[in-house]
Design a protein around this motif. Structure first.
Motif, PDB file in Angstrom:
ATOM      1  N   THR A  78     -10.647 -13.603  57.313  1.00  0.00           N
ATOM      2  CA  THR A  78     -11.649 -14.680  57.408  1.00  0.00           C
ATOM      3  C   THR A  78     -11.291 -15.705  58.480  1.00  0.00           C
ATOM      4  N   PRO A  79     -10.087 -16.285  58.475  1.00  0.00           N
ATOM      5  CA  PRO A  79      -9.778 -17.246  59.542  1.00  0.00           C
ATOM      6  C   PRO A  79      -9.739 -16.632  60.924  1.00  0.00           C
ATOM      7  N   VAL A  80      -9.338 -15.357  61.032  1.00  0.00           N
ATOM      8  CA  VAL A  80      -9.318 -14.697  62.348  1.00  0.00           C
ATOM      9  C   VAL A  80     -10.745 -14.544  62.873  1.00  0.00           C
ATOM     10  N   LEU A  81     -11.678 -14.133  62.003  1.00  0.00           N
ATOM     11  CA  LEU A  81     -13.076 -14.010  62.424  1.00  0.00           C
ATOM     12  C   LEU A  81     -13.651 -15.360  62.842  1.00  0.00           C
ATOM     13  N   ILE A  82     -13.342 -16.387  62.076  1.00  0.00           N
ATOM     14  CA  ILE A  82     -13.827 -17.725  62.428  1.00  0.00           C
ATOM     15  C   ILE A  82     -13.248 -18.162  63.774  1.00  0.00           C
ATOM     16  N   ALA A  83     -11.968 -17.942  63.974  1.00  0.00           N
ATOM     17  CA  ALA A  83     -11.324 -18.324  65.232  1.00  0.00           C
ATOM     18  C   ALA A  83     -11.937 -17.581  66.417  1.00  0.00           C
ATOM     19  N   LEU A  84     -12.241 -16.290  66.225  1.00  0.00           N
ATOM     20  CA  LEU A  84     -12.830 -15.498  67.301  1.00  0.00           C
ATOM     21  C   LEU A  84     -14.217 -16.024  67.672  1.00  0.00           C
ATOM     22  N   ASN A  85     -15.018 -16.346  66.665  1.00  0.00           N
ATOM     23  CA  ASN A  85     -16.349 -16.891  66.927  1.00  0.00           C
ATOM     24  C   ASN A  85     -16.272 -18.238  67.639  1.00  0.00           C
ATOM     25  N   VAL A  86     -15.374 -19.086  67.189  1.00  0.00           N
ATOM     26  CA  VAL A  86     -15.211 -20.406  67.811  1.00  0.00           C
ATOM     27  C   VAL A  86     -14.712 -20.261  69.246  1.00  0.00           C
ATOM     28  N   LEU A  87     -13.775 -19.351  69.470  1.00  0.00           N
ATOM     29  CA  LEU A  87     -13.237 -19.134  70.813  1.00  0.00           C
ATOM     30  C   LEU A  87     -14.335 -18.680  71.779  1.00  0.00           C
ATOM     31  N   LEU A  88     -15.141 -17.712  71.356  1.00  0.00           N
ATOM     32  CA  LEU A  88     -16.203 -17.224  72.228  1.00  0.00           C
ATOM     33  C   LEU A  88     -17.251 -18.302  72.487  1.00  0.00           C
ATOM     34  N   PHE A  89     -17.512 -19.134  71.484  1.00  0.00           N
ATOM     35  CA  PHE A  89     -18.441 -20.239  71.709  1.00  0.00           C
ATOM     36  C   PHE A  89     -17.873 -21.203  72.741  1.00  0.00           C
ATOM     37  N   ALA A  90     -16.590 -21.495  72.644  1.00  0.00           N
ATOM     38  CA  ALA A  90     -15.954 -22.406  73.600  1.00  0.00           C
ATOM     39  C   ALA A  90     -16.023 -21.836  75.013  1.00  0.00           C
ATOM     40  N   VAL A  91     -15.822 -20.523  75.144  1.00  0.00           N
ATOM     41  CA  VAL A  91     -15.882 -19.887  76.468  1.00  0.00           C
ATOM     42  C   VAL A  91     -17.291 -19.986  77.037  1.00  0.00           C
ATOM     43  N   THR A  92     -18.302 -19.679  76.214  1.00  0.00           N
ATOM     44  CA  THR A  92     -19.684 -19.739  76.716  1.00  0.00           C
ATOM     45  C   THR A  92     -20.084 -21.178  77.056  1.00  0.00           C
ATOM     46  N   ALA A  93     -19.635 -22.135  76.258  1.00  0.00           N
ATOM     47  CA  ALA A  93     -19.951 -23.536  76.545  1.00  0.00           C
ATOM     48  C   ALA A  93     -19.298 -23.976  77.849  1.00  0.00           C
ATOM     49  N   ALA A  94     -18.061 -23.534  78.079  1.00  0.00           N
ATOM     50  CA  ALA A  94     -17.366 -23.895  79.310  1.00  0.00           C
ATOM     51  C   ALA A  94     -18.047 -23.265  80.522  1.00  0.00           C
ATOM     52  N   GLN A  95     -18.441 -22.004  80.398  1.00  0.00           N
ATOM     53  CA  GLN A  95     -19.115 -21.336  81.511  1.00  0.00           C
ATOM     54  C   GLN A  95     -20.465 -21.983  81.823  1.00  0.00           C
ATOM     55  N   ALA A  96     -21.201 -22.352  80.770  1.00  0.00           N
ATOM     56  CA  ALA A  96     -22.522 -22.944  80.966  1.00  0.00           C
ATOM     57  C   ALA A  96     -22.445 -24.415  81.334  1.00  0.00           C
ATOM     58  N   GLY A  97     -21.288 -25.041  81.103  1.00  0.00           N
ATOM     59  CA  GLY A  97     -21.164 -26.463  81.348  1.00  0.00           C
ATOM     60  C   GLY A  97     -21.957 -27.296  80.367  1.00  0.00           C
ATOM     61  N   SER A  98     -22.235 -26.708  79.182  1.00  0.00           N
ATOM     62  CA  SER A  98     -23.029 -27.411  78.168  1.00  0.00           C
ATOM     63  C   SER A  98     -22.711 -26.834  76.796  1.00  0.00           C
ATOM     64  N   VAL A  99     -22.474 -27.717  75.839  1.00  0.00           N
ATOM     65  CA  VAL A  99     -22.243 -27.274  74.468  1.00  0.00           C
ATOM     66  C   VAL A  99     -23.549 -26.877  73.801  1.00  0.00           C
ATOM     67  N   VAL A 100     -24.610 -27.579  74.122  1.00  0.00           N
ATOM     68  CA  VAL A 100     -25.904 -27.331  73.486  1.00  0.00           C
ATOM     69  C   VAL A 100     -26.596 -26.109  74.075  1.00  0.00           C
ATOM     70  N   SER A 101     -26.466 -25.913  75.378  1.00  0.00           N
ATOM     71  CA  SER A 101     -27.151 -24.803  76.056  1.00  0.00           C
ATOM     72  C   SER A 101     -26.158 -23.743  76.514  1.00  0.00           C
ATOM     73  N   ASN A 102     -25.246 -23.371  75.634  1.00  0.00           N
ATOM     74  CA  ASN A 102     -24.210 -22.406  76.012  1.00  0.00           C
ATOM     75  C   ASN A 102     -24.758 -21.015  76.287  1.00  0.00           C
ATOM     76  N   GLU A 103     -26.005 -20.736  75.876  1.00  0.00           N
ATOM     77  CA  GLU A 103     -26.598 -19.412  76.121  1.00  0.00           C
ATOM     78  C   GLU A 103     -26.836 -19.144  77.604  1.00  0.00           C
ATOM     79  N   ARG A 104     -26.668 -20.149  78.446  1.00  0.00           N
ATOM     80  CA  ARG A 104     -26.856 -19.967  79.885  1.00  0.00           C
ATOM     81  C   ARG A 104     -25.611 -19.386  80.561  1.00  0.00           C
TER      82      ARG A 104
END
Length: 286
Positions: A78-104
């Motif tokens: 459970t914590p590993v899955l949560i960490a993986l999801n959070v990590l990928l969200f952080a990567v997408t937010a960093a790439q998009a330059g936006s936490v709200v519009s990370n899908e870009r």
């Protein structure tokens, strides 16, 4: 062989087997070797030395749950899955330059569930989409639900079975969207897997002959939200729920004789069926 005695001891008092410089009149009730108070532990009858206590822990059979897993209160998957999801969200937010519009972000574009992309051979989208989220609120809701469900299910199902239910449910949600959804509808999120865990919880409660009211209430409330709130993939939720419940039924109702074989067959069978259905859908679109 007589136990060693303390040097210069006229009475011949034995010494601790772990501390030869310490005279002691105490013995381990299991191996009967002399031991000092520091090396003894309380036992059901008398005291046992630390060596016997360690050996007993290694050889003792751990209790098994109704699924056939060794019970362990320590959460790992459970914590590993949560960490993986959070990590990928952080990567997408960093790439998009936006936490709200990370899908870009480019990573999001390459891995979200896009039926046209799957038709063109990008099969990984059926699974990778389950680790991506649209914004922090979407991520937080799914991760909170994952923790609450995982906290109860992982200790009972065991790490391997719990992960199997999670991943097959995730795939089930993706395949449901691919089979019945719009060909150009973008979908992402761990909701399919989370709904699969809800289905697993319901089946487990029924198997234990407990009151299913709470589990049904949670599932019902979430389904109502899926129908009424905009931007939610109802197909992904339903697909995960059905697949998670079906796979869990194969786990908890497996015959005790050769239980592991039956359970493996249930998981593999569900996976193969979902893959075949996805291939058939691709043929229909072609």
């Amino acid at each position: 062989m007589n136990p060693p005695v303390a040097p210069g001891d006229p009475v011949g008092t034995p010494t601790c087997v772990r501390h030869p410089d310490r005279a002691t009149g105490l013995r381990c009730t299991r191996c009967e070797r002399p031991a000092c108070p520091e090396c003894l532990r309380d036992a059901s009858v008398g005291y046992q030395c630390v060596d016997c206590v360690s050996e007993g822990r290694r050889t003792a059979r751990r209790s098994r749950t109704f699924v056939g897993a060794e019970f362990s209160s320590r959460l790992v998957v459970t914590p590993v899955l949560i960490a993986l999801n959070v990590l990928l969200f952080a990567v997408t937010a960093a790439q998009a330059g936006s936490v709200v519009s990370n899908e870009r972000s480019p990573l999001f574009a390459d891995f979200f569930l896009w039926p046209v992309g799957i038709y063109l051979g990008e099969w990984w989208r059926l699974v990778t989409s389950g680790f991506l989220h649209f914004g922090p609120a979407h991520l937080a809701l799914n991760m909170i639900a994952l923790y609450v469900l995982g906290r109860d299910l992982e200790p009972v199902f065991g790490k391997v079975r719990f992960l199997a239910v999670y991943l097959v449910s995730l795939l089930g949600g993706g395949v449901a969207v691919y089979l019945f959804g719009g060909v150009n509808t973008p979908v992402a999120g761990a909701s399919g897997a989370v709904y699969g865990l809800m289905g697993a919880m319901l089946v487990a409660v029924l198997r234990l002959k407990l009151n299913p009211g709470s589990a049904l209430g949670v599932i019902g409330l979430n389904l109502v939200l899926s129908f009424t709130l905009p931007g939610i993939s109802l197909l992904g939720h339903l697909g995960g729920l059905v697949v998670g419940a079906a796979v869990t039924a194969g786990l908890v109702y497996a015959p005790p004789a050769r239980r592991d074989v039956w359970q493996t067959g249930a998981v593999v069978g569900a996976f193969v069926l979902l893959v075949v259905m996805a291939f058939v859908r691709t043929g229909q679109l072609g």
